[in-house]
Scaffold this motif. Structure first.
Motif, PDB file in Angstrom:
ATOM      1  N   THR A  12      54.813  62.157  37.947  1.00  0.00           N
ATOM      2  CA  THR A  12      53.886  63.282  38.020  1.00  0.00           C
ATOM      3  C   THR A  12      52.449  62.941  37.651  1.00  0.00           C
ATOM      4  N   MET A  13      52.207  61.813  36.986  1.00  0.00           N
ATOM      5  CA  MET A  13      50.860  61.492  36.504  1.00  0.00           C
ATOM      6  C   MET A  13      50.415  60.130  37.026  1.00  0.00           C
ATOM      7  N   PHE A  14      49.173  60.108  37.547  1.00  0.00           N
ATOM      8  CA  PHE A  14      48.612  58.848  38.033  1.00  0.00           C
ATOM      9  C   PHE A  14      47.846  58.110  36.939  1.00  0.00           C
ATOM     10  N   ASP A  15      47.193  58.841  36.027  1.00  0.00           N
ATOM     11  CA  ASP A  15      46.372  58.255  34.961  1.00  0.00           C
ATOM     12  C   ASP A  15      45.069  57.695  35.524  1.00  0.00           C
ATOM     13  N   LEU A  16      44.218  58.625  35.987  1.00  0.00           N
ATOM     14  CA  LEU A  16      42.969  58.253  36.655  1.00  0.00           C
ATOM     15  C   LEU A  16      42.103  57.314  35.826  1.00  0.00           C
ATOM     16  N   LYS A  17      41.922  57.636  34.560  1.00  0.00           N
ATOM     17  CA  LYS A  17      40.973  56.879  33.737  1.00  0.00           C
ATOM     18  C   LYS A  17      41.631  55.744  32.976  1.00  0.00           C
ATOM     19  N   GLY A  18      42.912  55.534  33.211  1.00  0.00           N
ATOM     20  CA  GLY A  18      43.582  54.423  32.562  1.00  0.00           C
ATOM     21  C   GLY A  18      43.091  53.082  33.075  1.00  0.00           C
ATOM     22  N   LYS A  19      43.216  52.057  32.278  1.00  0.00           N
ATOM     23  CA  LYS A  19      42.796  50.716  32.678  1.00  0.00           C
ATOM     24  C   LYS A  19      43.845  50.095  33.603  1.00  0.00           C
ATOM     25  N   ILE A  20      43.427  49.085  34.328  1.00  0.00           N
ATOM     26  CA  ILE A  20      44.334  48.376  35.235  1.00  0.00           C
ATOM     27  C   ILE A  20      44.233  46.893  34.940  1.00  0.00           C
ATOM     28  N   THR A  21      45.378  46.228  34.869  1.00  0.00           N
ATOM     29  CA  THR A  21      45.382  44.817  34.503  1.00  0.00           C
ATOM     30  C   THR A  21      45.130  43.936  35.719  1.00  0.00           C
ATOM     31  N   ARG A  22      44.860  42.681  35.440  1.00  0.00           N
ATOM     32  CA  ARG A  22      44.620  41.712  36.513  1.00  0.00           C
ATOM     33  C   ARG A  22      45.871  41.551  37.382  1.00  0.00           C
ATOM     34  N   ALA A  23      47.041  41.526  36.773  1.00  0.00           N
ATOM     35  CA  ALA A  23      48.277  41.389  37.552  1.00  0.00           C
ATOM     36  C   ALA A  23      48.525  42.639  38.386  1.00  0.00           C
ATOM     37  N   GLU A  24      48.239  43.818  37.833  1.00  0.00           N
ATOM     38  CA  GLU A  24      48.449  45.061  38.575  1.00  0.00           C
ATOM     39  C   GLU A  24      47.542  45.120  39.806  1.00  0.00           C
ATOM     40  N   PHE A  25      46.262  44.774  39.645  1.00  0.00           N
ATOM     41  CA  PHE A  25      45.370  44.885  40.792  1.00  0.00           C
ATOM     42  C   PHE A  25      45.667  43.805  41.830  1.00  0.00           C
ATOM     43  N   ALA A  26      45.995  42.584  41.381  1.00  0.00           N
ATOM     44  CA  ALA A  26      46.366  41.541  42.342  1.00  0.00           C
ATOM     45  C   ALA A  26      47.575  41.975  43.163  1.00  0.00           C
ATOM     46  N   THR A  27      48.543  42.605  42.520  1.00  0.00           N
ATOM     47  CA  THR A  27      49.734  43.081  43.219  1.00  0.00           C
ATOM     48  C   THR A  27      49.384  44.187  44.209  1.00  0.00           C
ATOM     49  N   LEU A  28      48.526  45.127  43.786  1.00  0.00           N
ATOM     50  CA  LEU A  28      48.082  46.187  44.685  1.00  0.00           C
ATOM     51  C   LEU A  28      47.465  45.613  45.949  1.00  0.00           C
ATOM     52  N   MET A  29      46.561  44.646  45.792  1.00  0.00           N
ATOM     53  CA  MET A  29      45.837  44.136  46.943  1.00  0.00           C
ATOM     54  C   MET A  29      46.753  43.342  47.880  1.00  0.00           C
ATOM     55  N   ILE A  30      47.641  42.541  47.320  1.00  0.00           N
ATOM     56  CA  ILE A  30      48.563  41.767  48.155  1.00  0.00           C
ATOM     57  C   ILE A  30      49.448  42.703  48.965  1.00  0.00           C
ATOM     58  N   ARG A  31      49.944  43.756  48.338  1.00  0.00           N
ATOM     59  CA  ARG A  31      50.793  44.715  49.044  1.00  0.00           C
ATOM     60  C   ARG A  31      50.000  45.467  50.116  1.00  0.00           C
ATOM     61  N   ALA A  32      48.803  45.921  49.751  1.00  0.00           N
ATOM     62  CA  ALA A  32      48.004  46.723  50.678  1.00  0.00           C
ATOM     63  C   ALA A  32      47.642  45.944  51.933  1.00  0.00           C
ATOM     64  N   LEU A  33      47.427  44.638  51.800  1.00  0.00           N
ATOM     65  CA  LEU A  33      47.059  43.802  52.943  1.00  0.00           C
ATOM     66  C   LEU A  33      48.266  43.329  53.742  1.00  0.00           C
ATOM     67  N   GLY A  34      49.466  43.739  53.342  1.00  0.00           N
ATOM     68  CA  GLY A  34      50.670  43.370  54.080  1.00  0.00           C
ATOM     69  C   GLY A  34      51.073  41.925  53.911  1.00  0.00           C
ATOM     70  N   LEU A  35      50.842  41.366  52.720  1.00  0.00           N
ATOM     71  CA  LEU A  35      51.078  39.937  52.498  1.00  0.00           C
ATOM     72  C   LEU A  35      52.217  39.673  51.512  1.00  0.00           C
TER      73      LEU A  35
END
Length: 569
Positions: free
Chosen positions: A409-432
């Protein structure tokens, strides 16, 4: 002097808004963009055009972006192009006749500036389902090669030999007829670079064999930008020949008894893979809008048969026909890719194409073949379900399973994001996420949720560590680190555009706080629209500094803008 943009509304638009300069940004070169937005009632066509200049000098080659959103601020169309040498740009897009009646917004953005207005739309026809594509004179393929001059083979009288049995069409392409078609199309229009093979049957399983001599003729006539497009009942496959590994392409082009075999197959409902996919979709609470479709290519030469599963960093495009599926405007259409090893469904770049007559197709971009499941889903979170600058982008990414919340139910807009989390987001988003990768990072243990994606990113050159042996997966990622990763993602998919870093960073507050290693990437992000004016205002008024930790909201909206720039959504 601040930049100013004027929006002039004509035609069937119901309202107009004259907007002034972006507040709070000083020391910006004198520049303006004048945009005309209109809706033509008979064709439902939105036209946005204008020019861009600085101190009277036209700014050519600058990316311009268009988005169209519904009354709930859900984005229904996005496009981007570059201004021409005279600084001019023009967008044109036709609303589908079955789009819901209501008020829509149109936004145009250039180098961080954004201007918007609204228009009303009344649908002229109502389609409960997507309509089928007609076979005559050949299958519609405008979702992949709209407006492109092409050579087309579409029946037995112009080069196709077809046998059909038990729901499968086997199609052989006549060497000499196809070669002549390629030569003839090019001689009449030197911009031609497509050979389209349109399978004239309703079978949901098609196998098309293209002789190596045809490939050779395409490369001779069309050059390195040659495209081979196979259009069948279940879907279409747009293969740029340059995506083939050079030794394979040479083998097919020059080898004995050589050819490329395309397979486009709609999986049967009782197929074991279909059962597995349906089970996962139930867990994800996603609606299947068409049966999973498999796209495959095999190269044959000198007695070898080589299945082609991966195209390296070359993206190819597929489309899946949605005929007969319910036209649902309450969610986001996308595709999930089935991992060939573990069977897991993964997000993949995709976008809905729907024309004015009600035909619908899902267009997928990915550097590899396999099985794709078309879905419709809508996901939101309690803390993003209110109007703020990013909630529509976050909802779209969540509905495509690119981003996830801290909870259901919660996204946590202002929460921090780690280097591993963002790397994973980008790899998934680009279909890789199905690529293979290794790294020497000592702080990346085996078998964690981020191990594979970080190693893939490192192998592909998309991420760097603090050193060759330390990545810092649990460290919060800074804004400039995040922008640098996004810039690498852009450069992985397409050519990096030229950027005048000094000019672009000139108006940016706190530009002196940008690390030297990040300046070019920060300028690239501004020029391509990954960073926009509202971000600059945060730089100034909310204590935003380039080296501060990024938030989850910022990560989501900038990732969305990258995908929009690359036309991957």
């Amino acid at each position: 002097m601040n930049r100013t943009t004027h929006v002039l509304l004509t035609g069937a638009l119901t309202a107009g808004l004259l907007l002034g300069s972006v507040p709070g940004i000083s020391q910006v070169p004198s520049a303006y963009a004048q945009t005309t937005l209109s809706v033509t009632a008979d064709t439902n066509t939105i036209v946005a055009e204008g020019g861009y200049s600085s101190d009277g000098e036209a700014l050519g080659g600058v990316p311009a972006f268009l988005t169209v959103a519904d009354s709930q601020n859900r984005i229904i169309h996005a496009d981007q192009l570059k201004t021409d040498t005279a600084g001019r740009y023009r967008f044109e897009w036709t609303m589908a006749n079955d789009a819901p009646t209501g008020t829509y917004s149109v936004k145009v953005r250039i180098e961080g500036e954004e201007r918007a207005s609204t228009f009303s739309f009344t649908n002229s026809r109502t389609f409960d389902t997507f309509l089928p594509v007609a076979l005559s004179p050949y299958r519609f393929t405008g979702e992949l090669n709209a407006g492109q001059s092409q050579a087309v083979l579409y029946d037995k009288d112009n080069g196709l030999t077809i046998s059909s049995a038990q729901g499968r069409s086997n199609v052989d392409v006549n060497l000499y007829t196809a070669q002549n078609a390629v030569r003839s199309a090019y001689s009449s229009d030197s911009s031609t670079n497509y050979l389209t093979i349109s399978v004239p049957t309703r079978d949901l399983d098609a196998v098309v064999t293209v002789p190596g001599g045809v490939i050779r003729q395409m490369l001779t006539s069309y050059g390195e930008d040659a495209h081979l497009l196979v259009a069948a009942e279940a879907g279409s496959y747009d293969l740029p020949l340059a995506a083939l590994e050079p030794s394979i392409l040479t083998g097919v082009k020059e080898g004995a008894n050589s050819d490329l075999t395309f397979s486009i197959r709609r999986l049967a409902a009782n197929d074991a893979i279909s059962y597995s996919i349906n089970s996962q979709l139930n867990t994800l609470k996603a609606t299947r809008v068409a049966s999973p479709t498999e796209f495959a290519v095999t190269a044959h030469y000198n007695g070898q048969s080589i299945p082609i599963r991966d195209y390296g960093r070359n993206y190819v495009r597929y489309s899946i026909d949605l005929a007969g599926s319910k036209a649902n405007h309450g969610g986001s259409y996308s595709a999930l890719f089935r991992h060939p090893v573990n069977g897991e469904l993964m997000t993949t770049p995709s976008a809905l194409y729907q024309d004015y007559s009600g035909r619908g197709k899902l267009v997928i971009s990915r550097p590899g073949n396999g099985i794709y499941a078309p879905i419709n889903a809508f996901r939101t979170f309690d803390d993003i379900n209110t109007p703020n600058r990013s909630y529509r982008e976050l909802e779209l990414l969540a509905s495509r399973y690119v981003i996830r919340g801290r909870s259901e139910t919660m996204f946590d807009l202002k929460g921090k994001i780690t280097r591993a989390e963002f790397a994973t987001l980008m790899i998934r988003a680009l279909g890789l996420a199905d690529k293979q990768g290794t790294s020497r990072f000592g702080d990346i243990p085996a078998a964690t949720w981020y191990t594979d994606t970080v190693n893939i990113g490192a192998s592909l050159g998309l991420i760097n560590g603090y050193s060759s042996y330390a990545f810092g997966p649990h460290d919060n990622i800074s804004r400039e680190q995040m922008v640098t990763l996004l810039a690498r993602g852009l450069q992985y998919v397409t050519e990096r555009p030229y950027v005048d870093t000094v000019r672009v960073l000139g108006p940016v507050p706190k530009r002196d706080e940008i690390s030297t290693w990040a300046r070019d990437d920060m300028a690239l992000a501004i020029q391509t629209g990954i960073l926009v004016a509202s971000d600059f205002q945060d730089f100034m008024w909310a204590g935003y500094t380039p080296q501060a930790d990024a938030t989850r909201e910022e990560a989501g909206e900038m990732l969305y803008r990258l995908l929009a720039y690359l036309k991957l959504i």
